[in-house]
Design a protein around this motif. Structure first.
Motif, PDB file in Angstrom:
ATOM      1  N   GLY A 338       0.812  -1.214   0.000  1.00  0.00           N
ATOM      2  CA  GLY A 338       0.000   0.000   0.000  1.00  0.00           C
ATOM      3  C   GLY A 338       0.842   1.258   0.000  1.00  0.00           C
ATOM      4  N   GLU A 339       0.153   2.394   0.093  1.00  0.00           N
ATOM      5  CA  GLU A 339       0.823   3.691   0.048  1.00  0.00           C
ATOM      6  C   GLU A 339       1.468   4.009   1.390  1.00  0.00           C
ATOM      7  OE1 GLU A 339       0.126   8.166  -1.785  1.00  0.00           O
ATOM      8  OE2 GLU A 339      -1.620   7.002  -1.146  1.00  0.00           O
ATOM      9  N   ASP A 340       2.588   4.697   1.336  1.00  0.00           N
ATOM     10  CA  ASP A 340       3.323   5.101   2.527  1.00  0.00           C
ATOM     11  C   ASP A 340       2.760   6.428   3.030  1.00  0.00           C
ATOM     12  OD1 ASP A 340       5.300   5.963   4.407  1.00  0.00           O
ATOM     13  OD2 ASP A 340       6.750   4.639   3.429  1.00  0.00           O
ATOM     14  N   HIS A 341       2.209   6.437   4.245  1.00  0.00           N
ATOM     15  CA  HIS A 341       1.581   7.640   4.793  1.00  0.00           C
ATOM     16  C   HIS A 341       2.592   8.748   5.057  1.00  0.00           C
ATOM     17  CE1 HIS A 341       3.017   5.280   8.218  1.00  0.00           C
ATOM     18  NE2 HIS A 341       3.012   6.375   8.945  1.00  0.00           N
ATOM     19  N   ARG A 342       3.879   8.398   5.056  1.00  0.00           N
ATOM     20  CA  ARG A 342       4.911   9.394   5.339  1.00  0.00           C
ATOM     21  C   ARG A 342       5.413  10.092   4.095  1.00  0.00           C
ATOM     22  NH1 ARG A 342       8.854   5.053   7.781  1.00  0.00           N
ATOM     23  NH2 ARG A 342       8.108   4.155   5.805  1.00  0.00           N
ATOM     24  N   ALA A 343       5.095   9.544   2.922  1.00  0.00           N
ATOM     25  CA  ALA A 343       5.620  10.084   1.665  1.00  0.00           C
ATOM     26  C   ALA A 343       4.558   9.902   0.582  1.00  0.00           C
ATOM     27  CB  ALA A 343       6.914   9.385   1.267  1.00  0.00           C
ATOM     28  N   PRO A 344       3.668  10.866   0.394  1.00  0.00           N
ATOM     29  CA  PRO A 344       2.614  10.731  -0.612  1.00  0.00           C
ATOM     30  C   PRO A 344       3.194  10.402  -1.986  1.00  0.00           C
ATOM     31  CG  PRO A 344       2.251  12.672   0.737  1.00  0.00           C
ATOM     32  CD  PRO A 344       3.607  12.146   1.109  1.00  0.00           C
ATOM     33  N   ASP A 379      -9.536  -7.090   2.717  1.00  0.00           N
ATOM     34  CA  ASP A 379      -9.163  -5.920   3.507  1.00  0.00           C
ATOM     35  C   ASP A 379      -7.659  -5.671   3.452  1.00  0.00           C
ATOM     36  OD1 ASP A 379      -9.000  -3.868   5.324  1.00  0.00           O
ATOM     37  OD2 ASP A 379      -9.441  -5.100   7.092  1.00  0.00           O
ATOM     38  N   PRO A 380      -7.241  -4.497   2.937  1.00  0.00           N
ATOM     39  CA  PRO A 380      -5.803  -4.211   2.852  1.00  0.00           C
ATOM     40  C   PRO A 380      -5.212  -3.668   4.151  1.00  0.00           C
ATOM     41  CG  PRO A 380      -7.029  -2.406   1.875  1.00  0.00           C
ATOM     42  CD  PRO A 380      -8.052  -3.443   2.308  1.00  0.00           C
ATOM     43  N   THR A 381      -6.053  -3.342   5.119  1.00  0.00           N
ATOM     44  CA  THR A 381      -5.581  -2.666   6.332  1.00  0.00           C
ATOM     45  C   THR A 381      -4.448  -3.396   7.051  1.00  0.00           C
ATOM     46  OG1 THR A 381      -7.811  -1.748   6.631  1.00  0.00           O
ATOM     47  CG2 THR A 381      -6.318  -1.639   8.511  1.00  0.00           C
ATOM     48  N   PRO A 382      -4.512  -4.725   7.212  1.00  0.00           N
ATOM     49  CA  PRO A 382      -3.425  -5.402   7.958  1.00  0.00           C
ATOM     50  C   PRO A 382      -2.061  -5.279   7.309  1.00  0.00           C
ATOM     51  CG  PRO A 382      -5.360  -6.823   7.770  1.00  0.00           C
ATOM     52  CD  PRO A 382      -5.590  -5.662   6.849  1.00  0.00           C
ATOM     53  N   PHE A 383      -2.012  -4.881   6.021  1.00  0.00           N
ATOM     54  CA  PHE A 383      -0.735  -4.810   5.309  1.00  0.00           C
ATOM     55  C   PHE A 383      -0.236  -3.374   5.158  1.00  0.00           C
ATOM     56  CE2 PHE A 383      -3.414  -8.283   3.639  1.00  0.00           C
ATOM     57  CZ  PHE A 383      -2.702  -9.355   4.160  1.00  0.00           C
ATOM     58  N   GLY A 384      -0.932  -2.412   5.747  1.00  0.00           N
ATOM     59  CA  GLY A 384      -0.544  -1.015   5.611  1.00  0.00           C
ATOM     60  C   GLY A 384       0.741  -0.682   6.359  1.00  0.00           C
ATOM     61  N   VAL A 385       1.449   0.317   5.860  1.00  0.00           N
ATOM     62  CA  VAL A 385       2.677   0.765   6.537  1.00  0.00           C
ATOM     63  C   VAL A 385       2.350   1.325   7.913  1.00  0.00           C
ATOM     64  CG1 VAL A 385       4.712   2.246   6.320  1.00  0.00           C
ATOM     65  CG2 VAL A 385       3.623   1.332   4.272  1.00  0.00           C
ATOM     66  N   ASP A 386       1.140   1.867   8.077  1.00  0.00           N
ATOM     67  CA  ASP A 386       0.755   2.503   9.335  1.00  0.00           C
ATOM     68  C   ASP A 386       0.126   1.543  10.338  1.00  0.00           C
ATOM     69  OD1 ASP A 386      -1.521   2.035   7.865  1.00  0.00           O
ATOM     70  OD2 ASP A 386      -2.402   4.021   8.172  1.00  0.00           O
ATOM     71  N   ALA A 388      -0.421  -0.986  13.445  1.00  0.00           N
ATOM     72  CA  ALA A 388       0.100  -0.859  14.805  1.00  0.00           C
ATOM     73  C   ALA A 388       1.279  -1.787  15.064  1.00  0.00           C
ATOM     74  CB  ALA A 388      -1.018  -1.147  15.809  1.00  0.00           C
ATOM     75  N   SER A 389       1.246  -2.982  14.501  1.00  0.00           N
ATOM     76  CA  SER A 389       2.312  -3.947  14.764  1.00  0.00           C
ATOM     77  C   SER A 389       3.647  -3.528  14.174  1.00  0.00           C
ATOM     78  CB  SER A 389       1.923  -5.327  14.209  1.00  0.00           C
ATOM     79  OG  SER A 389       1.734  -5.270  12.799  1.00  0.00           O
ATOM     80  N   LEU A 390       3.640  -2.601  13.234  1.00  0.00           N
ATOM     81  CA  LEU A 390       4.874  -2.158  12.595  1.00  0.00           C
ATOM     82  C   LEU A 390       5.407  -0.866  13.200  1.00  0.00           C
ATOM     83  CD1 LEU A 390       6.652  -3.241  10.313  1.00  0.00           C
ATOM     84  CD2 LEU A 390       5.401  -1.777   8.711  1.00  0.00           C
ATOM     85  N   ALA A 391       4.562  -0.137  13.923  1.00  0.00           N
ATOM     86  CA  ALA A 391       4.937   1.187  14.422  1.00  0.00           C
ATOM     87  C   ALA A 391       6.239   1.197  15.221  1.00  0.00           C
ATOM     88  CB  ALA A 391       3.784   1.767  15.247  1.00  0.00           C
ATOM     89  N   PRO A 392       6.435   0.303  16.191  1.00  0.00           N
ATOM     90  CA  PRO A 392       7.707   0.368  16.944  1.00  0.00           C
ATOM     91  C   PRO A 392       8.923   0.076  16.084  1.00  0.00           C
ATOM     92  CG  PRO A 392       6.457  -1.607  17.534  1.00  0.00           C
ATOM     93  CD  PRO A 392       5.542  -0.747  16.731  1.00  0.00           C
ATOM     94  N   HIS A 393       8.759  -0.731  15.053  1.00  0.00           N
ATOM     95  CA  HIS A 393       9.882  -1.055  14.192  1.00  0.00           C
ATOM     96  C   HIS A 393      10.209   0.107  13.248  1.00  0.00           C
ATOM     97  CE1 HIS A 393       9.574  -5.134  15.671  1.00  0.00           C
ATOM     98  NE2 HIS A 393       8.285  -5.123  15.376  1.00  0.00           N
ATOM     99  N   LEU A 394       9.188   0.873  12.856  1.00  0.00           N
ATOM    100  CA  LEU A 394       9.447   2.076  12.060  1.00  0.00           C
ATOM    101  C   LEU A 394      10.211   3.090  12.894  1.00  0.00           C
ATOM    102  CD1 LEU A 394       6.034   2.603  10.218  1.00  0.00           C
ATOM    103  CD2 LEU A 394       8.125   1.636   9.282  1.00  0.00           C
ATOM    104  N   GLU A 395       9.849   3.222  14.157  1.00  0.00           N
ATOM    105  CA  GLU A 395      10.566   4.153  15.027  1.00  0.00           C
ATOM    106  C   GLU A 395      12.013   3.724  15.222  1.00  0.00           C
ATOM    107  OE1 GLU A 395       8.347   4.278  18.609  1.00  0.00           O
ATOM    108  OE2 GLU A 395       6.559   5.153  17.684  1.00  0.00           O
ATOM    109  N   GLU A 396      12.209   2.432  15.405  1.00  0.00           N
ATOM    110  CA  GLU A 396      13.569   1.918  15.593  1.00  0.00           C
ATOM    111  C   GLU A 396      14.403   2.116  14.337  1.00  0.00           C
ATOM    112  OE1 GLU A 396      15.826  -2.359  16.447  1.00  0.00           O
ATOM    113  OE2 GLU A 396      13.668  -2.146  16.778  1.00  0.00           O
ATOM    114  N   ALA A 397      13.788   1.887  13.157  1.00  0.00           N
ATOM    115  CA  ALA A 397      14.505   2.036  11.908  1.00  0.00           C
ATOM    116  C   ALA A 397      14.864   3.481  11.627  1.00  0.00           C
ATOM    117  CB  ALA A 397      13.670   1.482  10.753  1.00  0.00           C
ATOM    118  N   ALA A 398      14.071   4.420  12.169  1.00  0.00           N
ATOM    119  CA  ALA A 398      14.314   5.828  11.909  1.00  0.00           C
ATOM    120  C   ALA A 398      15.411   6.406  12.788  1.00  0.00           C
ATOM    121  CB  ALA A 398      13.012   6.609  12.127  1.00  0.00           C
ATOM    122  N   ARG A 399      15.837   5.681  13.816  1.00  0.00           N
ATOM    123  CA  ARG A 399      16.861   6.200  14.735  1.00  0.00           C
ATOM    124  C   ARG A 399      18.232   6.218  14.086  1.00  0.00           C
ATOM    125  NH1 ARG A 399      14.508   2.529  19.056  1.00  0.00           N
ATOM    126  NH2 ARG A 399      12.812   3.759  19.950  1.00  0.00           N
TER     127      ARG A 399
END
Length: 399
Positions: A338-344, A379-386, A388-399
């Motif tokens: 899906g689309e990345d909510h951080r980069a349209p 339903d595409p929601t479980p595969f979205g970048v946003d 919940a299960s991916l949120a902590p890993h996105l934060e870790e990757a951004a450090r």
């Protein structure tokens, strides 16, 4: 309405997306820094599985994907003609077995949970398992038959999807490395992505889709976002040709646990299947060692030893070659689609780990629905970048 899409990656996921988008009337350019189908798609066994996924979003995606493959095979045969090689699609079925008393109950419980989710998972007696696989070790303690498991030749399938995409207007450019993104006139970090910069100049697109397998994280970083896709290495042993004595995809019950583990250390399980060419493929291994592709004798020894627990006759087989590849591993064990909510304007189709071959067609349908605003098949929601299960890993990757 998106009219132009740049796809980064010409493996099977990128190829499936290119074909589906082109058929929908979107102008597609596929960019691949190497040769088409030369990465993860070239190093797998071509598995199209429902047997290795527990109830949840990935299993739903796999069941839907399995329903798409027979029609796709027929469509490509009609479209490309006899001049194109067979995809070697075979709905051979899978047989999962327990090799210890302790492993029998968990295997049967897992199969029961899949049946509750709609999977055809048939518990079979040891005698019935041996009727399905006469050369199987009779010391097994339980078995489950999955009639819907199938196999395809992944490189041929990828090339066929790309050939079809070209017939519908797609442009496929190999030897072109993507180096970054272009954005709209203001140039801010949140401005819409309008294409990519490459080793051969800029390429415009209303959207950019990253489908670069285990290299997707590297590509995403050039576009200013972090995606926690990591390479997870696996090795496969290939025997010389022999009389056909393995009739299904056969593996032990430890395989599911290995796929779902986040442990970076080496994990192996028994996976054995024949090919149309008469060879037998032996797997599997998983370890996180970056992109280190050096031959590991200890991995080969462990994979071979576990294969013998399933089929003792393999002790007399000759190994013709071994090969290794990198699966795109996601820390929450779900692909990003899906689309990345951080980069349209930036989209992802990656992180399928070892299931990308089987899930490619369903992934493409989700991408088309998302880009064109049409109803999605599930339903595409479980595969979205946003998610919940991916949120902590996105934060870790951004450090």
């Amino acid at each position: 309405m998106i009219a132009d899409v740049v796809i980064v990656g010409a493996g099977i996921v990128g190829a499936a997306c290119a074909r589906a988008l082109s058929i929908a009337g979107v102008r597609v350019t596929v960019l691949e820094r190497g040769a088409a189908a030369s990465g993860t798609s070239a190093m797998g066994e071509g598995n199209l599985l429902v047997s290795d996924k527990g109830p949840g979003a990935e299993l739903d995606l796999a069941v839907y994907a399995a329903s798409l493959w027979p029609n796709l095979v027929a469509e490509l045969a009609d479209e490309l003609g006899s001049a194109f090689p067979s995809l070697e699609y075979e709905r051979k079925g899978g047989l999962v077995v327990a090799t210890t008393d302790a492993g029998a109950a968990p295997l049967l419980a897992f199969a029961a949970s899949q049946r509750a989710a709609g999977v055809d998972a048939r518990a079979v007696s040891v005698g019935d398992a041996l009727a399905l696989e006469p050369w199987l070790n009779p010391a097994i303690t339980a078995g489950v038959h999955y009639p819907d498991d199938a196999q395809v030749q992944p490189v041929i399938a990828t090339e066929a999807l790309l050939a079809s995409a070209r017939r519908h207007g797609a442009v496929v450019r190999t030897g072109v490395a993507v180096t970054g993104a272009t954005r709209d006139a203001t140039g801010g970090a949140q401005d819409r992505i309008t294409g990519v910069t490459t080793s051969e100049g800029d390429v415009h697109g209303d959207a950019v889709l990253i489908a670069a397998g285990p290299w997707s994280g590297e590509v995403a970083s050039t576009m200013g976002v972090r995606l926690p896709v990591k390479p997870r290495r696996g090795m496969v042993l290939v025997t010389t040709r022999m009389p056909h004595r393995v009739f299904h995809k056969v593996y032990d019950g430890d395989y599911f646990g290995a796929t779902q583990s986040s442990d970076a250390a080496l994990q192996t399980s028994s996976v054995v299947e024949s090919t149309a060419a008469g060879t037998v493929l032996l797997g599997s291994s998983r370890e996180q060692v970056g992109f280190d592709d050096r031959l590991r004798v200890d991995v080969i020894r462990e994979v071979a030893g576990k294969a013998l627990r399933l089929f003792p006759f393999l002790a007399d087989a000759s190994i013709m070659r071994t090969y290794g590849g990198f699966r795109p591993f996601m820390p929450d064990h779900l692909p990003v689609i899906g689309e990345d909510h951080r980069a349209p304007g930036l989209w992802h189709a990656s992180g399928h780990e070892g299931a990308g071959i089987g899930l490619s067609l369903a992934t493409a349908e989700l991408i088309v629905a998302g880009m064109l605003g049409t109803p999605a098949p599930l339903d595409p929601t479980p595969f979205g970048v946003d998610r919940a299960s991916l949120a902590p890993h996105l934060e870790e990757a951004a450090r």
